[in-house]
Design a protein around this motif. Structure first.
Motif, PDB file in Angstrom:
ATOM      1  N   LEU A 107       0.864  -1.185   0.000  1.00 39.07           N
ATOM      2  CA  LEU A 107       0.000   0.000   0.000  1.00 39.07           C
ATOM      3  C   LEU A 107       0.897   1.231   0.000  1.00 39.07           C
ATOM      4  N   LEU A 108       0.541   2.240  -0.789  1.00 39.70           N
ATOM      5  CA  LEU A 108       1.368   3.436  -0.877  1.00 39.70           C
ATOM      6  C   LEU A 108       1.465   4.128   0.474  1.00 39.70           C
ATOM      7  N   SER A 109       2.688   4.372   0.893  1.00 40.63           N
ATOM      8  CA  SER A 109       2.940   5.089   2.129  1.00 40.63           C
ATOM      9  C   SER A 109       3.259   6.552   1.832  1.00 40.63           C
ATOM     10  N   PHE A 110       4.335   6.789   1.051  1.00 32.45           N
ATOM     11  CA  PHE A 110       4.695   8.170   0.734  1.00 32.45           C
ATOM     12  C   PHE A 110       5.666   8.226  -0.442  1.00 32.45           C
ATOM     13  N   GLY A 111       5.878   9.424  -0.913  1.00 32.27           N
ATOM     14  CA  GLY A 111       6.883   9.732  -1.918  1.00 32.27           C
ATOM     15  C   GLY A 111       7.346  11.157  -1.681  1.00 32.27           C
ATOM     16  N   LEU A 112       8.550  11.463  -2.095  1.00 26.69           N
ATOM     17  CA  LEU A 112       9.075  12.812  -1.857  1.00 26.69           C
ATOM     18  C   LEU A 112       8.667  13.793  -2.952  1.00 26.69           C
ATOM     19  N   LYS A 113       8.442  13.286  -4.144  1.00 28.75           N
ATOM     20  CA  LYS A 113       8.056  14.132  -5.275  1.00 28.75           C
ATOM     21  C   LYS A 113       7.013  13.371  -6.081  1.00 28.75           C
ATOM     22  N   CYS A 114       6.442  14.008  -7.055  1.00 29.77           N
ATOM     23  CA  CYS A 114       5.432  13.353  -7.902  1.00 29.77           C
ATOM     24  C   CYS A 114       5.931  13.165  -9.326  1.00 29.77           C
ATOM     25  N   ASN A 115       7.236  13.056  -9.497  1.00 30.41           N
ATOM     26  CA  ASN A 115       7.768  13.000 -10.862  1.00 30.41           C
ATOM     27  C   ASN A 115       8.673  11.802 -11.124  1.00 30.41           C
ATOM     28  N   GLY A 116       8.848  10.937 -10.144  1.00 30.71           N
ATOM     29  CA  GLY A 116       9.657   9.741 -10.350  1.00 30.71           C
ATOM     30  C   GLY A 116      11.145   9.927 -10.143  1.00 30.71           C
ATOM     31  N   THR A 117      11.572  11.103  -9.688  1.00 31.69           N
ATOM     32  CA  THR A 117      13.002  11.301  -9.462  1.00 31.69           C
ATOM     33  C   THR A 117      13.483  10.604  -8.189  1.00 31.69           C
ATOM     34  N   THR A 118      12.556  10.300  -7.289  1.00 37.74           N
ATOM     35  CA  THR A 118      12.876   9.457  -6.125  1.00 37.74           C
ATOM     36  C   THR A 118      11.828   8.353  -6.068  1.00 37.74           C
ATOM     37  N   PRO A 119      12.186   7.197  -5.532  1.00 38.64           N
ATOM     38  CA  PRO A 119      11.225   6.089  -5.479  1.00 38.64           C
ATOM     39  C   PRO A 119      10.054   6.385  -4.539  1.00 38.64           C
ATOM     40  N   SER A 120       8.883   5.920  -4.925  1.00 41.54           N
ATOM     41  CA  SER A 120       7.730   5.970  -4.013  1.00 41.54           C
ATOM     42  C   SER A 120       7.849   4.771  -3.069  1.00 41.54           C
ATOM     43  N   VAL A 121       7.433   4.974  -1.829  1.00 42.47           N
ATOM     44  CA  VAL A 121       7.577   3.950  -0.796  1.00 42.47           C
ATOM     45  C   VAL A 121       6.216   3.355  -0.466  1.00 42.47           C
ATOM     46  N   HIS A 122       6.150   2.037  -0.535  1.00 38.15           N
ATOM     47  CA  HIS A 122       4.922   1.300  -0.267  1.00 38.15           C
ATOM     48  C   HIS A 122       5.170   0.334   0.880  1.00 38.15           C
ATOM     49  N   THR A 123       4.225   0.235   1.791  1.00 34.61           N
ATOM     50  CA  THR A 123       4.326  -0.695   2.918  1.00 34.61           C
ATOM     51  C   THR A 123       4.046  -2.098   2.415  1.00 34.61           C
ATOM     52  N   LYS A 124       4.947  -3.041   2.724  1.00 34.40           N
ATOM     53  CA  LYS A 124       4.741  -4.437   2.339  1.00 34.40           C
ATOM     54  C   LYS A 124       3.647  -5.046   3.207  1.00 34.40           C
ATOM     55  N   ILE A 125       2.629  -5.583   2.591  1.00 33.91           N
ATOM     56  CA  ILE A 125       1.520  -6.212   3.315  1.00 33.91           C
ATOM     57  C   ILE A 125       2.015  -7.386   4.155  1.00 33.91           C
ATOM     58  N   ALA A 126       2.897  -8.202   3.612  1.00 29.88           N
ATOM     59  CA  ALA A 126       3.373  -9.402   4.312  1.00 29.88           C
ATOM     60  C   ALA A 126       4.034  -9.063   5.645  1.00 29.88           C
ATOM     61  N   ALA A 127       4.591  -7.864   5.760  1.00 26.16           N
ATOM     62  CA  ALA A 127       5.253  -7.456   7.002  1.00 26.16           C
ATOM     63  C   ALA A 127       4.259  -7.219   8.132  1.00 26.16           C
ATOM     64  N   TYR A 128       2.995  -7.090   7.804  1.00 26.19           N
ATOM     65  CA  TYR A 128       1.980  -6.768   8.815  1.00 26.19           C
ATOM     66  C   TYR A 128       0.862  -7.796   8.886  1.00 26.19           C
ATOM     67  N   LEU A 129       1.079  -8.981   8.327  1.00 24.34           N
ATOM     68  CA  LEU A 129       0.041 -10.019   8.343  1.00 24.34           C
ATOM     69  C   LEU A 129      -0.354 -10.429   9.759  1.00 24.34           C
ATOM     70  N   ASP A 130       0.612 -10.561  10.654  1.00 23.08           N
ATOM     71  CA  ASP A 130       0.286 -10.931  12.035  1.00 23.08           C
ATOM     72  C   ASP A 130      -0.651  -9.896  12.660  1.00 23.08           C
ATOM     73  N   TRP A 131      -0.352  -8.612  12.467  1.00 27.55           N
ATOM     74  CA  TRP A 131      -1.204  -7.559  13.012  1.00 27.55           C
ATOM     75  C   TRP A 131      -2.594  -7.612  12.378  1.00 27.55           C
ATOM     76  N   ILE A 132      -2.648  -7.807  11.068  1.00 28.88           N
ATOM     77  CA  ILE A 132      -3.934  -7.873  10.364  1.00 28.88           C
ATOM     78  C   ILE A 132      -4.772  -9.026  10.918  1.00 28.88           C
ATOM     79  N   LYS A 133      -4.166 -10.205  11.013  1.00 29.36           N
ATOM     80  CA  LYS A 133      -4.893 -11.386  11.513  1.00 29.36           C
ATOM     81  C   LYS A 133      -5.321 -11.198  12.958  1.00 29.36           C
ATOM     82  N   ASP A 134      -4.417 -10.711  13.818  1.00 27.59           N
ATOM     83  CA  ASP A 134      -4.753 -10.494  15.234  1.00 27.59           C
ATOM     84  C   ASP A 134      -5.884  -9.491  15.379  1.00 27.59           C
ATOM     85  N   THR A 135      -5.814  -8.402  14.628  1.00 26.82           N
ATOM     86  CA  THR A 135      -6.850  -7.366  14.714  1.00 26.82           C
ATOM     87  C   THR A 135      -8.195  -7.903  14.253  1.00 26.82           C
ATOM     88  N   MET A 136      -8.204  -8.635  13.153  1.00 27.17           N
ATOM     89  CA  MET A 136      -9.457  -9.188  12.648  1.00 27.17           C
ATOM     90  C   MET A 136     -10.017 -10.245  13.594  1.00 27.17           C
TER      91      MET A 136
END
Length: 168
Positions: A107-136
Motif C-alpha cells: 500500500l502506498l505510504s509516501f513519496g518525496l516528489k510526484c515526478n519519479g526522481t525518487t522512489p515511491s515507498v509502499h508498505t509491504k503487506i506481508a510485514a503486517y500479516l500478524d497484526w492484520i490477523k490479530d486485529t481481525m
C-alpha cells in the motif's frame, strides 16, 4: 487501517476480493508493479477517473537511502520508480500488485516528489500479516461476544414481558 463494514460487499464486475501477499522475504526488484489511485495527475489536477500506472520495483537499499529512511524499515517496504511516472498527493493507501499475480503486495505510504526522481515507498503487506490477523480475530471475537450478549438481553426482555402480562 482496517475497515469493518456493516454489510458484506456484493462482489461483481466492479468489486472483487484480492489475496494478500504472505512472503515477507519476497524480492520485487525489477518486477513490474501496478498502482491505482485518485491522486493529483501530472498537471496537478484531481482526476475524474481512477488512475492506473505500472512501474518497476527498485532495490530496497537504494530506496531507503534515497528516502532518508533508517535501515530498520527496509525489509518492510516495496519501492517503485520510473522517471516521469509516479504516484502523487491523494494516492496514499492505494494498492500495489506486482507481476499481475492477483496478490496485494503493498500500500502506498509516501513519496518525496510526484515526478519519479525518487522512489515511491509502499508498505509491504506481508510485514503486517500478524497484526492484520490479530486485529481481525480480536474484532470477530468481540462481535460474536456482543451478538451473544445482545441475544441474551433480548431473551431476558421477552421473559420479563411475558411475566408482566401474566401479572395483569
Amino acid at each position: 487501517m482496517l475497515l469493518q463494514l456493516q454489510k458484506p460487499l456484493k462482489f461483481g464486475s466492479t468489486i472483487n476480493k484480492i489475496n494478500l501477499e504472505t512472503d515477507i522475504g519476497k524480492n520485487y526488484t525489477g518486477d513490474l508493479c501496478t498502482i491505482t489511485g485518485w491522486g493529483l495527475n501530472g498537471e496537478g489536477n484531481s482526476p475524474d477517473r481512477l488512475q492506473i500506472l505500472s512501474m518497476p520495483a527498485v532495490n530496497k537499499t537504494y530506496c531507503g537511502t534515497a528516502n532518508f529512511m533508517p535501515e530498520i524499515y527496509w525489509n518492510k517496504i516495496l519501492c517503485l520508480q520510473e522517471i516521469g511516472k509516479d504516484s502523487c498527493v491523494g494516492d496514499s493507501g492505494g494498492p500495489v500488485i506486482c507481476n499481475n499475480d492477483n496478490k496485494l503486495a503493498g500500500l502506498l505510504s509516501f513519496g518525496l516528489k510526484c515526478n519519479g526522481t525518487t522512489p515511491s515507498v509502499h508498505t509491504k503487506i506481508a510485514a503486517y500479516l500478524d497484526w492484520i490477523k490479530d486485529t481481525m480475530n480480536t474484532k470477530n471475537r468481540k462481535n460474536k461476544k456482543d451478538k451473544k450478549n445482545k441475544n441474551n438481553t433480548k431473551s431476558k426482555g421477552k421473559k420479563s414481558n411475558k411475566n408482566n402480562r401474566n401479572r395483569n
